[in-house]
Design an enzyme around this catalytic site. Structure first.
Site, PDB file in Angstrom:
ATOM      1  N   GLU A   1      18.060  -8.161  44.694  1.00  0.00           N
ATOM      2  CA  GLU A   1      18.675  -9.022  45.653  1.00  0.00           C
ATOM      3  C   GLU A   1      18.199 -10.554  45.324  1.00  0.00           C
ATOM      4  O   GLU A   1      19.009 -11.555  45.617  1.00  0.00           O
ATOM      5  CB  GLU A   1      18.121  -8.879  46.927  1.00  0.00           C
ATOM      6  CG  GLU A   1      18.786  -7.520  47.554  1.00  0.00           C
ATOM      7  CD  GLU A   1      18.225  -6.271  47.043  1.00  0.00           C
ATOM      8  OE1 GLU A   1      18.804  -5.093  47.229  1.00  0.00           O
ATOM      9  OE2 GLU A   1      17.304  -6.194  46.293  1.00  0.00           O
TER      10      GLU A   1
ATOM     11  N   HIS B   1      14.054  -0.328  57.941  1.00  0.00           N
ATOM     12  CA  HIS B   1      15.744  -0.456  57.692  1.00  0.00           C
ATOM     13  C   HIS B   1      16.285  -0.508  59.121  1.00  0.00           C
ATOM     14  O   HIS B   1      17.454  -0.344  58.975  1.00  0.00           O
ATOM     15  CB  HIS B   1      15.876   1.018  57.072  1.00  0.00           C
ATOM     16  CG  HIS B   1      15.624   1.051  55.740  1.00  0.00           C
ATOM     17  ND1 HIS B   1      14.540   1.248  55.293  1.00  0.00           N
ATOM     18  CD2 HIS B   1      16.433   0.961  54.545  1.00  0.00           C
ATOM     19  CE1 HIS B   1      14.317   1.418  53.960  1.00  0.00           C
ATOM     20  NE2 HIS B   1      15.432   1.493  53.446  1.00  0.00           N
TER      21      HIS B   1
END
Length: 325
Positions: free
Chosen positions: A60, A129
């Site tokens: 990322e 998450h």
């Protein structure tokens, strides 16, 4: 009008903007060959080819940095993060590069870039998450932050975000990708920074955004049977916030409950509560109440998940509290 899923509305926005402007391109993990982790980019590789729909490594920080550099050189990247929880790894590029580039370059370099992907809770995904990042990114000058609550807003706001000259953080609920809704045909944009009064009422103003709006609408239907009329404001844009719409509503209802799917400290609800007391204090007949996620890391247990999140029962109790009933 036509009926589209939330994911289809996002895809239509990207397709239209990529057909309109060859400088727009999409990159991210599995966006091309796999059609996107949530199938938002389905079919885009076939239409636009591998130079404009680009699969990236699981890195990322790396591909966000590539996109920032591309945006400084005349391109308009759309960066898809599989989830905003993974984008923590790219926070340096988003916060220290994209958000600050215009100021640090003395106005020489804009960063027309959209960072988008799944946000918030989505079932039993555990603490790392299941986070909601609206307040995290809204804290940063130089960024615009958007959280649509339905397919029409998703399309209209994403098109505006792609055309914007500033970096935009676009947060999509993972639980809403399959939601269906009416979307206007043809060219359709929603200005960044305008809230939407989803429902008019006279007794209590509910301020929220994202998928919590659905809970607010269900509660409004329930309380309507008790002759309690809620006014529901969907912020849509978290930075900039449309404070004016909220304040004008409070002047009418005299009561406010702010609901969000995030932690309470330094939250969007804290910000709204401050502005209401600052600019509508004389119109309040009760303290502003906030309804947020509990101040803990998110759990895996379904029982603890239910306890942690805002829900219909908690919202009804908050509304009746400010009504003194």
């Amino acid at each position: 009008m036509k009926t589209l899923q939330y994911r289809e509305a996002l895809r239509e926005a990207m397709n239209e903007e990529m057909r309109k402007d060859e400088n727009v391109f999409l990159l991210g993990e599995e966006v091309a060959e796999y059609n996107g982790a949530y199938k938002v980019s389905q079919g885009m590789l076939d239409e636009f080819g591998p130079r404009r729909v680009i699969d990236t490594p699981i890195a990322e920080l790396g591909f966000a940095g590539i996109a920032v550099g591309a945006s400084m050189n005349g391109l308009r990247p759309i960066v898809e993060f599989m989830t905003w929880n993974f984008a923590i790894l790219a926070a340096d590029q988003i916060i220290n590069s994209a958000a600050k580039m215009l100021q640090m370059s003395g106005g020489q370099y804009h960063c027309p870039i959209v960072f988008r992907g799944g946000n918030g809770t989505a079932g039993q995904l555990g603490a790392t998450h299941s986070q909601s990042f609206e307040a995290f990114y809204a804290h940063v000058p130089g960024l615009k932050v958007i959280t649509p609550s339905n397919p029409a807003d998703a399309k209209g706001l994403l098109k505006s975000a792609i055309r914007d000259e500033d970096p935009v953080v676009f947060l999509e609920s993972e639980k809403m990708y399959g939601d269906k809704g009416e979307v206007p045909e043809g060219e359709y944009l929603i200005p960044i920074g305008t809230a939407n009064i989803k429902r008019k009422g006279k007794h209590v103003t509910i301020v929220s955004f994202g998928k919590i709006i659905k809970i607010a609408e269900e509660v409004a239907d329930i309380l309507a049977k008790e002759n309690i009329e809620l006014e529901i404001i969907d912020l849509r844009t978290i930075r900039p916030i449309d404070y004016g719409t909220v304040v004008e509503s409070i002047k009418k209802t005299n009561r406010c409950v702010v609901v969000e799917e995030s932690w309470p400290l330094a939250s969007i609800s804290s910000e709204i509560a401050y502005h209401v007391q600052r600019y509508a204090f004389d119109h309040l007949d009760a303290p502003v109440l906030r309804l947020t996620q509990t101040d803990t890391p998110f759990a895996f247990s379904p029982t603890l998940i239910e306890e942690a999140l805002p829900n219909k029962e908690k919202l009804i109790a908050a509304i009746k509290h400010v009504l003194y009933t």
